[in-house]
Design a protein around this motif. Structure first.
Motif, short mmCIF file in Angstrom:
data_model
loop_
_atom_site.label_atom_id
_atom_site.label_comp_id
_atom_site.label_asym_id
_atom_site.label_seq_id
_atom_site.Cartn_x
_atom_site.Cartn_y
_atom_site.Cartn_z
N CYS A 221 -4.33 43.57 1.06
CA CYS A 221 -5.31 42.47 1.07
C CYS A 221 -5.98 42.32 -0.29
O CYS A 221 -6.33 41.22 -0.70
N CYS B 41 -4.08 37.67 -0.22
CA CYS B 41 -4.50 37.43 1.16
C CYS B 41 -3.34 36.82 1.95
O CYS B 41 -2.75 35.83 1.52
N SER B 42 -3.02 37.42 3.09
CA SER B 42 -1.91 36.91 3.91
C SER B 42 -2.41 36.04 5.05
O SER B 42 -1.64 35.69 5.94
N VAL C 246 -11.15 35.42 8.38
CA VAL C 246 -12.17 34.65 7.64
C VAL C 246 -12.99 33.74 8.55
O VAL C 246 -14.11 33.38 8.21
N PHE D 26 -11.65 39.08 -0.68
CA PHE D 26 -11.66 39.59 -2.06
C PHE D 26 -11.66 38.39 -2.99
O PHE D 26 -10.97 37.42 -2.75
S1 SF4 Z 1 -8.23 37.40 5.49
FE1 SF4 Z 1 -8.92 39.32 4.54
S2 SF4 Z 1 -8.18 40.91 5.95
FE2 SF4 Z 1 -7.03 39.04 6.44
S3 SF4 Z 1 -5.14 39.16 5.20
FE3 SF4 Z 1 -6.66 38.00 3.98
S4 SF4 Z 1 -7.64 39.57 2.70
FE4 SF4 Z 1 -6.60 40.66 4.36
#
Ligand code: SF4
Length: 605
Positions: free
Chosen positions: A586, A590-591, A596, A604
């Motif tokens: 992460c 961000c995947s 969120v 981040f």
């Molecule tokens: S929203 Fe946050 S926890 Fe979810 S994949 Fe993106 S960086 Fe990772």
């Protein structure tokens, strides 16, 4: 009674830091129950945080209760003595709220055991106006359905604020004179609260869930609570200090919550999202205060992956600055091998030289990619080399067996990796003179858990686990390597409970009624007892444990919103099993897991 038991210290209370209040002067009495023995419960940081948070409310008194070991149970039954809270010595039935933390599925029967000994009716529907409200929280309640018959309301997610809100709400309900039904109905309006009696579940002919319908305006989905700011989250300055040795006999400070990694089997990595680190300054202050108030000589910096703390090295510098001179030893239980730099080894070596523990989880690169471990062999060997050069000679490696797509080659790969580490040690000119290396392999059985990408996968059968364990044993050729593994029978029942629905309540009750307690202990667990209970209740554990689930199936936990979307889990499952693709950390990329929507901002920058 105390003279007749092995460890009387478990039952006497009176510890320094325990909170005592006037029971007639408070408005709400809360019995915080840990469904295991004292030494296990008193090692749990979450319980200490919630104990302090609730007792910070002047009109609430939170006390503690633990499960009495077999010898004490015998005494209690003989003298007809109820299970009491340690602080006041009052039985559980005298409390307004009896709250449990469910940390592992195999503690479910102990919840019934403690209620029974405490004089509280086991079934929610059998409790009357004079009985306590029974609540439960902890990681297992991300699928609370198997316990739906016994618990009046579940608290989903992080409890620091939610528990206090619930206490304030229950005080209001008492003052208003609401009956039990109205109290529970209204409690469902608190974010994070799930009242199972307010939902009707229907099933298809094949046993899968057809629908879940909320009643009387109950929310759907029920959303988990999170603490937004870890620096501002309450943390105890004073905790009860046990007078007998506990499992983790030390002061513990949580350094971060969540994990940046996304290992696809790991429930904690998904249900504690997003990643939130405390500032080094906060951790240092909390650790100093806790060590000062308790006198502990060991401090542990806890998290899912402590070396991922963005300020790990300055943090260690700060903490070592006073722990070394104060003769407090520091332990860092969760380190990632790929973050094992020379500097980190140097810092850790100043406090600990006993052994290193790493979790490669799988023996081959192919399988490590499938599970998204995001670590390669070169990194593992480099980490070991750094550790050996820093003077370490003992390495403990954690693996998981039965992971989706696993082949015999992957199983043999576990032994091959351990052998490479042994060979590496003997190839180093800098190895400590006259010392030999010891590599131990500890192998757990894979359990598909809710809210992970592998929640859709089938668990291997016991026969398959037995075969693979034999294969691993035969693949190990060096006497420097030792192998141990978890019992596949316990993992089988754990898998059935983890993905179970509310029909399993009858099975759990039957196990308890036929003598099942302490199922997470060898002394308590009996596979035959569980199988007999499943048979008697006409349920099949394999339906829950060994069956792969389609993406369309309604799972018992689909009605809960833990932040990570089901579509994301499906995507991750496909990336693992079909495309064999890894997903970056992460902190790198961000995947889009969906969390969120809880936080309203990027995790981040
Ligand atoms: S929203 Fe946050 S926890 Fe979810 S994949 Fe993106 S960086 Fe990772």
């Amino acid at each position: 009674m105390l003279r007749a038991v092995q460890k009387p210290g478990r039952y006497v209370g009176g510890e320094r830091g325990a909170v005592h209040k006037d029971k007639n002067a408070v408005k709400l009495r809360f019995a915080f129950c840990f469904p295991d023995v004292y030494e296990v419960g008193m090692s749990h940081l979450g319980m200490k945080i919630l104990y302090a948070v609730q007792n910070a409310e002047p009109d609430v008194w939170c006390e503690r209760a633990f499960a009495p070991w077999f010898d004490m149970r015998e005494q209690m039954l003989q003298y007809n003595a109820p299970l009491c809270a340690l602080e006041s010595g009052d039985p559980l039935r005298a409390f307004d709220v009896v709250g449990f933390t469910l940390q592992y599925e195999m503690s479910y029967t102990n919840l019934l055991y403690m209620l029974d000994l405490g004089g509280v009716p086991l079934l929610s529907k059998e409790r009357g106006e004079e009985d306590p409200i029974v609540v439960a929280g902890g990681p297992c309640v991300c699928n609370p359905e198997p316990m739906a018959d016994f618990v009046d309301l579940f608290l989903l997610g992080e409890g620091e604020q939610m528990n206090v809100e619930l206490c304030r709400f229950l005080i209001r309900a008492k003052e208003q004179g609401w009956d039990r039904a109205k109290t529970l109905r209204e409690a469902a309006g608190i974010e994070g609260v799930y009242v199972p009696a307010l939902y009707t579940v229907k099933y298809n002919k094949d046993g899968t869930i057809a629908s879940v319908t909320p009643k009387r305006g109950a929310p759907m989905p029920v959303r988990r609570r999170i603490v937004a700011d870890m620096d501002a989250a309450p943390f105890p300055q004073q905790i009860p200090v046990p007078m007998i040795e506990t499992v983790h006999d030390r002061a513990s400070v949580e350094v971060l919550r969540g994990c940046v990694r996304g290992c696809r089997f790991c429930q904690a990595g998904f249900i504690y999202r997003p990643f939130r680190a405390k500032r080094a300054e906060t951790i240092d202050r909390q650790a100093r205060e806790l060590c000062r108030s308790t006198g502990f000589e060991e401090l542990s910096l806890l998290s899912l992956s402590t070396s991922d703390h963005p300020e790990i090295e300055p943090l260690l510098d700060r903490v070592l600055d006073w722990t070394e001179s104060g003769k407090v030893s520091l332990s860092l239980p969760s380190l990632r091998i790929d973050s094992f730099s020379d500097e980190l080894v140097e810092k850790i070596s100043r406090v600990r030289k006993s052994g290193l523990t790493f979790a490669p989880e799988a023996g081959t690169q192919r399988l490590r990619d499938v599970i998204n471990k995001n670590i390669d062999e070169e990194e593992i060997l480099r980490g070991c080399r750094t550790a050996f050069e820093g003077g370490y000679t003992v390495v403990k490696l954690y693996f998981m067996m039965g992971l989706p797509t696993e082949t015999d080659e992957d199983v043999a790969g576990i032994a091959a990796l351990a052998q490479k580490i042994v060979d590496l040690y003997y190839s180093l000119p800098t190895k400590p003179k006259g010392k030999s290396v010891s590599v131990s392999i500890s192998c757990a059985c894979f359990i598909p858990k809710p809210f992970t990408p592998f929640q859709f996968a089938a668990q291997d059968t016991k026969e398959e686990f037995d075969r693979k364990q034999k294969l691993l044993r035969e693949s190990v050729k060096s006497r420097k390597i030792s192998v141990s593994w978890h019992d596949a029978s316990t993992s089988f029942i754990e898998a059935a409970l983890a993905r179970g629905d509310r029909r399993l309540g009858k099975v759990i009750l039957e196990v308890y009624r036929s003598g099942g307690i302490f199922d997470s202990w060898d002394e308590g667990f009996s596979l035959n007892r569980w199988l007999a209970a499943f048979r008697k209740c006409r349920r099949d554990p394999a339906f829950y444990a060994n069956r792969a689930r389609s993406f369309e199936e309604i799972n018992p936990w689909d009605m809960f919103d833990y932040g990570v979307d089901k579509q994301f889990l499906i995507r991750e499952y496909r990336r693992a099993t079909e495309e064999q693709l890894t997903t970056p950390k992460c902190s790198e990329h961000c995947s889009g897991c969906g969390i969120v929507k809880f936080t309203g901002r990027k995790c981040f920058d």
